[in-house]
Design an enzyme around this catalytic site. Structure first.
Site, PDB file in Angstrom:
ATOM      1  N   ASP A  23      -6.450   0.758   0.397  1.00  0.00           N
ATOM      2  CA  ASP A  23      -6.378   1.081   1.923  1.00  0.00           C
ATOM      3  C   ASP A  23      -8.282   0.733   2.579  1.00  0.00           C
ATOM      4  O   ASP A  23      -9.027  -0.080   1.220  1.00  0.00           O
ATOM      5  CB  ASP A  23      -6.069   2.293   2.290  1.00  0.00           C
ATOM      6  CG  ASP A  23      -7.729   3.220   2.629  1.00  0.00           C
ATOM      7  OD1 ASP A  23      -8.542   2.703   1.380  1.00  0.00           O
ATOM      8  OD2 ASP A  23      -7.195   4.289   2.285  1.00  0.00           O
ATOM      9  N   LYS A  81       0.527  -1.365   0.275  1.00  0.00           N
ATOM     10  CA  LYS A  81       0.237  -0.075  -0.304  1.00  0.00           C
ATOM     11  C   LYS A  81       0.922   1.742  -0.309  1.00  0.00           C
ATOM     12  O   LYS A  81       0.842   1.996  -1.119  1.00  0.00           O
ATOM     13  CB  LYS A  81      -0.965   0.225   1.743  1.00  0.00           C
ATOM     14  CG  LYS A  81      -1.809   1.381   1.003  1.00  0.00           C
ATOM     15  CD  LYS A  81      -3.146   1.229   2.769  1.00  0.00           C
ATOM     16  CE  LYS A  81      -2.025   1.106   3.431  1.00  0.00           C
ATOM     17  NZ  LYS A  81      -2.812   2.426   4.863  1.00  0.00           N
TER      18      LYS A  81
END
Ligand code: SF4
Length: 235
Positions: free
Chosen positions: A147, A129
């Site tokens: 996310d 991420k």
């Protein structure tokens, strides 16, 4: 994803319409972390774990001024560093990551942030991420940032059923051209923060009512839903 070809075509078409609607809704969607270099974005993204971008943005002016280079993090006094980042939470672990990050960048990458996913994920505190945030926003290399908001909205849109970020990234990535990945990520995150919340999404005040298969998951009454919308900004 196991969709048949015809339903896959319909899924792709609807997914791209949703992306276009979100583009109209959030024409200036961007990362809500403040930064001016790849290193600053990497550091801010590490600090953003388990806290808000707003809180990170409050500490980074002091932090970036005190530690302008990877070598500065590598040589940081732990107590001083922890004091600066305390308000972002988990400051022991985050200080470990930042000092380790500085050392790894100096030892293996000449003190520079490498512009490749497979290098970025070898750095302390950096998962896919964070790596995709940095690639997409500091280097202009398309990346999908999964996310909590992105994952939830992708499931609500029917783009995936998975809760595994790597699978979500792959399944959603297959629905869009690579060049759309970074902005798509921003748009989903912005919509998740403002309208399509985890608990009580503001369906009755959402621009995607005709396109979203999860319409009705939150209140559909426009007046009730309007009160649930959080206008932002979140930075
Ligand atoms: S219609 Fe409801 S579930 Fe769908 S995107 Fe909008 S707020 Fe989220």
């Amino acid at each position: 994803m196991t969709a048949e070809p015809s339903s896959l075509t319909a899924l792709v078409r609807r997914a791209r319409r949703i992306n276009r609607e979100l583009a109209l809704l959030y024409p200036d969607a961007h990362t809500e972390l403040n930064f001016s270099t790849p290193l600053e974005l990497l550091v801010a993204t590490i600090l953003s774990a388990q806290t808000t971008d707003k809180r990170v943005n409050l500490v980074t002016p002091t932090l970036f001024a005190r530690y302008p280079t990877a070598a500065d993090y590598a040589a940081a006094d732990r107590d001083e560093l922890e004091k600066i980042i305390t308000s972002t939470g988990f400051y022991h672990a985050k200080a470990n990551s930042l000092i380790g990050l500085g050392q790894a960048l100096c030892d293996r990458f000449g003190g520079e942030v490498p512009p490749r996913l497979r290098d970025l994920v070898t750095l302390p505190g950096v998962g896919r991420k964070t790596a995709n945030v940095v690639l997409g926003n500091a280097f202009g290399i398309p990346g999908i940032t999964v996310d909590t908001h992105f994952g939830r909205l992708a499931r609500r849109f029917g783009w995936t059923t998975s809760t595994d970020p790597v699978k979500i990234e792959a399944e959603v990535g297959a629905l869009f051209p690579r060049r759309d990945w970074t902005m798509l990520s921003h748009r989903l995150i912005w919509h998740g923060r403002r309208v399509c919340h985890a608990r009580r999404p503001a369906c009755g005040a959402c621009a995607l009512t005709r396109l979203c298969p999860s319409f009705g998951e939150g209140p559909t009454d426009p007046v009730i839903a309007a009160k649930l919308v959080k206008p932002g900004p979140f930075s």
